[in-house]
Design a protein around this motif. Structure first.
Motif, PDB file in Angstrom:
ATOM      1  N   PHE A 168      22.228  39.038 106.352  1.00  0.00           N
ATOM      2  CA  PHE A 168      20.948  39.463 106.915  1.00  0.00           C
ATOM      3  C   PHE A 168      20.690  38.776 108.252  1.00  0.00           C
ATOM      4  O   PHE A 168      20.198  39.386 109.197  1.00  0.00           O
ATOM      5  N   ARG A 169      21.033  37.494 108.317  1.00  0.00           N
ATOM      6  CA  ARG A 169      20.822  36.750 109.563  1.00  0.00           C
ATOM      7  C   ARG A 169      21.650  37.349 110.696  1.00  0.00           C
ATOM      8  O   ARG A 169      21.155  37.533 111.816  1.00  0.00           O
ATOM      9  N   LYS A 170      22.905  37.675 110.403  1.00  0.00           N
ATOM     10  CA  LYS A 170      23.776  38.249 111.429  1.00  0.00           C
ATOM     11  C   LYS A 170      23.285  39.622 111.869  1.00  0.00           C
ATOM     12  O   LYS A 170      23.362  39.967 113.053  1.00  0.00           O
ATOM     13  N   LYS A 171      22.783  40.407 110.920  1.00  0.00           N
ATOM     14  CA  LYS A 171      22.243  41.721 111.272  1.00  0.00           C
ATOM     15  C   LYS A 171      21.022  41.582 112.170  1.00  0.00           C
ATOM     16  O   LYS A 171      20.845  42.350 113.124  1.00  0.00           O
ATOM     17  N   MET A 172      20.169  40.599 111.856  1.00  0.00           N
ATOM     18  CA  MET A 172      18.978  40.367 112.674  1.00  0.00           C
ATOM     19  C   MET A 172      19.366  39.940 114.089  1.00  0.00           C
ATOM     20  O   MET A 172      18.810  40.426 115.079  1.00  0.00           O
ATOM     21  N   VAL A 173      20.324  39.016 114.171  1.00  0.00           N
ATOM     22  CA  VAL A 173      20.782  38.544 115.485  1.00  0.00           C
ATOM     23  C   VAL A 173      21.372  39.700 116.282  1.00  0.00           C
ATOM     24  O   VAL A 173      21.084  39.866 117.477  1.00  0.00           O
ATOM     25  N   LYS A 174      22.187  40.512 115.606  1.00  0.00           N
ATOM     26  CA  LYS A 174      22.812  41.657 116.279  1.00  0.00           C
ATOM     27  C   LYS A 174      21.764  42.647 116.779  1.00  0.00           C
ATOM     28  O   LYS A 174      21.876  43.192 117.885  1.00  0.00           O
ATOM     29  N   SER A 175      20.725  42.870 115.958  1.00  0.00           N
ATOM     30  CA  SER A 175      19.685  43.824 116.346  1.00  0.00           C
ATOM     31  C   SER A 175      18.837  43.309 117.503  1.00  0.00           C
ATOM     32  O   SER A 175      18.197  44.091 118.208  1.00  0.00           O
ATOM     33  N   MET A 176      18.835  41.977 117.712  1.00  0.00           N
ATOM     34  CA  MET A 176      18.006  41.390 118.764  1.00  0.00           C
ATOM     35  C   MET A 176      18.764  41.171 120.070  1.00  0.00           C
ATOM     36  O   MET A 176      18.149  40.896 121.103  1.00  0.00           O
ATOM     37  N   ILE A 177      20.089  41.279 120.042  1.00  0.00           N
ATOM     38  CA  ILE A 177      20.876  40.993 121.247  1.00  0.00           C
ATOM     39  C   ILE A 177      20.498  41.923 122.397  1.00  0.00           C
ATOM     40  O   ILE A 177      20.202  41.474 123.515  1.00  0.00           O
ATOM     41  N   TYR A 178      20.491  43.234 122.131  1.00  0.00           N
ATOM     42  CA  TYR A 178      20.183  44.193 123.196  1.00  0.00           C
ATOM     43  C   TYR A 178      18.766  44.008 123.739  1.00  0.00           C
ATOM     44  O   TYR A 178      18.581  43.946 124.969  1.00  0.00           O
ATOM     45  N   PRO A 179      17.739  43.902 122.883  1.00  0.00           N
ATOM     46  CA  PRO A 179      16.386  43.676 123.407  1.00  0.00           C
ATOM     47  C   PRO A 179      16.270  42.400 124.239  1.00  0.00           C
ATOM     48  O   PRO A 179      15.607  42.393 125.280  1.00  0.00           O
ATOM     49  N   ILE A 180      16.908  41.321 123.787  1.00  0.00           N
ATOM     50  CA  ILE A 180      16.823  40.052 124.523  1.00  0.00           C
ATOM     51  C   ILE A 180      17.498  40.175 125.885  1.00  0.00           C
ATOM     52  O   ILE A 180      16.971  39.704 126.904  1.00  0.00           O
ATOM     53  N   VAL A 181      18.675  40.808 125.909  1.00  0.00           N
ATOM     54  CA  VAL A 181      19.378  41.009 127.185  1.00  0.00           C
ATOM     55  C   VAL A 181      18.540  41.875 128.116  1.00  0.00           C
ATOM     56  O   VAL A 181      18.403  41.583 129.316  1.00  0.00           O
ATOM     57  N   ILE A 183      15.228  42.364 128.100  1.00  0.00           N
ATOM     58  CA  ILE A 183      14.035  41.638 128.550  1.00  0.00           C
ATOM     59  C   ILE A 183      14.407  40.601 129.607  1.00  0.00           C
ATOM     60  O   ILE A 183      13.718  40.453 130.625  1.00  0.00           O
ATOM     61  N   SER A 184      15.508  39.876 129.382  1.00  0.00           N
ATOM     62  CA  SER A 184      15.943  38.846 130.338  1.00  0.00           C
ATOM     63  C   SER A 184      16.272  39.465 131.696  1.00  0.00           C
ATOM     64  O   SER A 184      15.861  38.947 132.750  1.00  0.00           O
ATOM     65  N   PHE A 185      17.005  40.571 131.672  1.00  0.00           N
ATOM     66  CA  PHE A 185      17.349  41.242 132.928  1.00  0.00           C
ATOM     67  C   PHE A 185      16.095  41.768 133.622  1.00  0.00           C
ATOM     68  O   PHE A 185      15.972  41.694 134.855  1.00  0.00           O
ATOM     69  N   SER A 186      15.158  42.279 132.839  1.00  0.00           N
ATOM     70  CA  SER A 186      13.921  42.825 133.408  1.00  0.00           C
ATOM     71  C   SER A 186      13.087  41.732 134.063  1.00  0.00           C
ATOM     72  O   SER A 186      12.530  41.925 135.152  1.00  0.00           O
ATOM     73  N   ILE A 383      10.686  48.553 124.095  1.00  0.00           N
ATOM     74  CA  ILE A 383      10.940  47.613 125.191  1.00  0.00           C
ATOM     75  C   ILE A 383      11.246  48.365 126.480  1.00  0.00           C
ATOM     76  O   ILE A 383      10.770  48.001 127.565  1.00  0.00           O
ATOM     77  N   ILE A 384      12.046  49.424 126.368  1.00  0.00           N
ATOM     78  CA  ILE A 384      12.390  50.217 127.557  1.00  0.00           C
ATOM     79  C   ILE A 384      11.138  50.823 128.185  1.00  0.00           C
ATOM     80  O   ILE A 384      10.947  50.776 129.410  1.00  0.00           O
ATOM     81  N   VAL A 385      10.255  51.382 127.347  1.00  0.00           N
ATOM     82  CA  VAL A 385       9.015  51.984 127.853  1.00  0.00           C
ATOM     83  C   VAL A 385       8.122  50.919 128.487  1.00  0.00           C
ATOM     84  O   VAL A 385       7.562  51.116 129.576  1.00  0.00           O
ATOM     85  N   PHE A 386       7.996  49.764 127.815  1.00  0.00           N
ATOM     86  CA  PHE A 386       7.129  48.694 128.316  1.00  0.00           C
ATOM     87  C   PHE A 386       7.625  48.148 129.654  1.00  0.00           C
ATOM     88  O   PHE A 386       6.869  48.057 130.629  1.00  0.00           O
ATOM     89  N   VAL A 387       8.914  47.795 129.696  1.00  0.00           N
ATOM     90  CA  VAL A 387       9.483  47.236 130.927  1.00  0.00           C
ATOM     91  C   VAL A 387       9.498  48.291 132.030  1.00  0.00           C
ATOM     92  O   VAL A 387       9.181  48.005 133.194  1.00  0.00           O
ATOM     93  N   GLY A 388       9.860  49.524 131.654  1.00  0.00           N
ATOM     94  CA  GLY A 388       9.865  50.605 132.639  1.00  0.00           C
ATOM     95  C   GLY A 388       8.481  50.842 133.214  1.00  0.00           C
ATOM     96  O   GLY A 388       8.330  51.129 134.414  1.00  0.00           O
ATOM     97  N   GLY A 389       7.460  50.701 132.369  1.00  0.00           N
ATOM     98  CA  GLY A 389       6.085  50.868 132.838  1.00  0.00           C
ATOM     99  C   GLY A 389       5.705  49.814 133.864  1.00  0.00           C
ATOM    100  O   GLY A 389       5.074  50.122 134.889  1.00  0.00           O
ATOM    101  N   ILE A 390       6.085  48.559 133.598  1.00  0.00           N
ATOM    102  CA  ILE A 390       5.775  47.472 134.543  1.00  0.00           C
ATOM    103  C   ILE A 390       6.461  47.710 135.889  1.00  0.00           C
ATOM    104  O   ILE A 390       5.839  47.609 136.957  1.00  0.00           O
ATOM    105  N   ILE A 391       7.754  48.019 135.827  1.00  0.00           N
ATOM    106  CA  ILE A 391       8.497  48.263 137.073  1.00  0.00           C
ATOM    107  C   ILE A 391       7.934  49.479 137.805  1.00  0.00           C
ATOM    108  O   ILE A 391       7.806  49.486 139.040  1.00  0.00           O
ATOM    109  N   GLY A 392       7.560  50.497 137.041  1.00  0.00           N
ATOM    110  CA  GLY A 392       6.985  51.694 137.649  1.00  0.00           C
ATOM    111  C   GLY A 392       5.692  51.396 138.388  1.00  0.00           C
ATOM    112  O   GLY A 392       5.460  51.890 139.502  1.00  0.00           O
ATOM    113  N   VAL A 393       4.827  50.576 137.780  1.00  0.00           N
ATOM    114  CA  VAL A 393       3.558  50.202 138.422  1.00  0.00           C
ATOM    115  C   VAL A 393       3.819  49.437 139.716  1.00  0.00           C
ATOM    116  O   VAL A 393       3.155  49.668 140.744  1.00  0.00           O
TER     117      VAL A 393
END
Length: 410
Positions: A168-181, A183-186, A383-393
Motif C-alpha cells: 500500500f505504501r509503494k502504491k501511494m508513493v507511486k500515485s504521488m510521484i506525478y503530482p509532486i513532479v 507541482i514542483s515544475f509548476s 492539479i493540472i486544472v489548478f496549476v493551468g489556471g494560475i499560469i493562465g491568469v
C-alpha cells in the motif's frame, strides 16, 4: 581450557578483535555478553563455530545498507517462517537469515539475537533489545507464537501483514510521484515567470506610460515582493518546515494533526483504510493465536501509525474491560465504517469473530487498492486544472496591457 578468537562491537559501536579462554562455546559467549559486547564472530583458530557466531568471513559476502526497510523486515519474517516450518533449529535459522540480510542494523540485531537465544533467552526477549527494529506488537506476536508453539505460522503471518503494508505504501508513493513532479515544475515555472519574465514586460509597459489594468497591477506587485524578499521567503518556508517537523513530535499536536488528516477528502479515506487493514490483520492474528481480546486490542492498535485512531481503540478497550462488546463500543465513534461494526457484531454473536476479521481484512485490502486508483485518477486532472489556471491568469494579466496598447494604436 580452549582459546576462542572473537570479533565484537563494544558499547561505543566500535569493532574489537581478540581472544578469550573458556571451557566451551557457551561459556565463551556468556563471558563476552557479560562485558556487554555484541558478538559478530566467534571461532577457533582454524575453525568457525556455527552456533556461536557467523562463519568467519561470511559477514563480508553481502554489501549491507545502513537502514532497515519494510522489505527487509518482510524478508526476515518470511524466511524465518519458512525455515522454522521446515523444522530448522531457531539458532541455525537466525544464522542462515543473517548471512544474507542486506541491512546492517538488522544484521547486527540478528547476530545479537542469535547469541542471546544460544545462551537460553527466548526469541521475543532477544528482540526486546531492538525496539526500533522490532515494534512492540511484533515482539508480542513472536512471544505469543513461542508460547503457543505456532512460531513458524506467526512469523509467516507477520511477513504477510508487512507485505500488505509495504504494498500500500509503494502504491501511494507511486500515485504521488506525478503530482509532486508536476507541482514542483509548476512552482519553478511560476517563479521564473514572476522573477524574470514580468520585469521585462514592466519595462516595456513603462516606456508607453499607460495605466495598468487591475489584474496586471496585482501581478506586478507580486513580482516586486518576490524579487525583494525572496531570501526571506525561502528562510520563512525553511523555518516553518522545521517548526512543523518539531511540533509533530509532540504527542498532543501529533494527535490533533492525525485527526485532521483523516478529514481530508479522498486522502483521509486512504489513510483510514490503510490503518484499518493493519489493525484488523494484527487483531485477527493475535486472537487466532489465543490472545485475550483486551490484550489483542492493546497490542494491535500499535500496528496503526495514526495516534488518533490508537486513542479511539484505547477507549474501545477500556469500555470492553467494563463488560461491553467490541462492536457496541465501535459504534460510539462514527469514523469506524458501519461495515466493520456489523461484521464484528456478527462474529461476536456467532462465535466466529476470527473468521469475520479475516473477511474484513480481505474486504478493506481490496477497498484500499480501489481507493488508491481513484485517488490517482482524481488528483492528476485537479492539479493540472489548478496549476493551468494560475499560469493562465498570469499570462492573461500580462497581455491585457498589450491589448490596451493595440486598441489605443487602432
Amino acid at each position: 581450557m580452549v582459546e576462542f578468537f572473537y570479533i565484537v562491537k563494544n558499547s561505543r559501536g566500535k569493532k574489537e578483535k581478540g581472544s578469550i579462554l573458556a571451557n566451551d562455546e557457551t561459556e565463551a559467549v556468556r563471558l563476552l555478553q557479560k562485558e556487554k559486547y555484541v558478538i559478530l564472530d566467534l571461532y577457533l583458530k582454524n575453525k568457525s563455530l556455527s552456533k556461536a557466531g557467523l562463519s568467519r568471513g561470511a559477514t563480508q559476502k553481502v554489501r549491507r545498507k545502513k537502514t532497515v526497510s519494510l522489505d527487509d523486515m518482510r524478508w526476515f519474517f518470511d524466511q524465518m517462517g519458512t525455515l522454522l516450518e521446515a523444522s530448522v533449529d531457531i539458532i541455525r535459522a537466525l544464522e542462515m537469515v543473517a548471512m544474507h540480510v542486506k541491512s546492517e542494523p538488522l544484521f547486527l540485531a540478528l547476530i545479537s539475537m542469535k547469541t542471546d537465544v544460544f545462551a537460553g533467552v527466548s526469541l521475543a526477549d532477544a528482540m526486546h533489545k531492538f525496539p526500533k527494529i522490532f515494534p512492540l506488537y511484533m515482539r508480542s506476536l513472536v512471544f505469543i507464537g513461542e508460547q503457543s508453539g505456532d512460531l513458524a505460522k506467526v512469523m509467516s503471518q507477520i511477513s504477510i501483514n508487512i507485505e500488505k503494508s509495504d504494498s500500500f505504501r509503494k502504491k501511494m508513493v507511486k500515485s504521488m510521484i506525478y503530482p509532486i513532479v508536476l507541482i514542483s515544475f509548476s512552482i519553478f515555472a511560476i517563479s521564473v515567470f514572476l522573477l524574470k519574465v514580468i520585469p521585462t514586460f514592466v519595462n516595456i509597459f513603462n516606456s508607453f506610460d499607460i495605466e495598468m489594468p487591475y489584474l496586471t497591477s496585482i501581478i506586478i506587485k507580486m513580482s516586486d515582493i518576490l524579487r525583494s524578499y525572496i531570501l526571506y521567503i525561502i528562510l520563512v518556508v525553511f523555518l516553518l518546515f522545521i517548526y512543523i517537523k518539531k511540533i509533530v513530535r509532540v504527542p498532543k499536536h501529533r494527535l490533533k494533526i492525525d485527526e485532521l488528516v483523516l478529514q481530508i477528502p479522498v486522502l483521509g479515506e486512504l489513510l483510514l483504510y490503510s490503518s484499518l487493514v493493519a489493525f484488523v490483520s494484527s487483531l485477527h492474528l493475535m486472537l487466532s493465536s489465543g490472545t485475550t481480546m483486551l490484550e489483542s486490542l492493546t497490542l494491535s492498535r500499535l500496528s496503526m501509525k495514526n495516534l488518533y485512531l490508537q486513542m479511539l481503540i484505547d477507549k474501545v478497550r477500556d469500555r470492553v474491560k467494563e463488560g461491553n462488546s467490541v462492536s457496541s463500543r465501535l459504534k460510539d465513534f462514527p469514523i469506524f465504517p458501519e461495515f466493520i461494526v456489523q461484521m464484528i457484531s456478527i462474529g461476536e454473536e456467532s462465535g466466529r469473530l476470527v473468521d469475520m476479521l479475516s473477511e474484513i481484512s480481505k474486504y478493506y485490502t481490496k477497498s484500499l487498492s480501489d481507493s488508491i486508483e481513484r485517488f490517482t485518477v482524481l488528483i492528476e486532472p485537479l492539479i493540472i486544472v489548478f496549476v493551468g489556471g494560475i499560469i493562465g491568469v498570469l499570462v492573461i494579466g500580462m497581455f491585457l496591457p498589450i491589448f490596451q496598447l493595440t486598441n489605443i494604436a487602432g
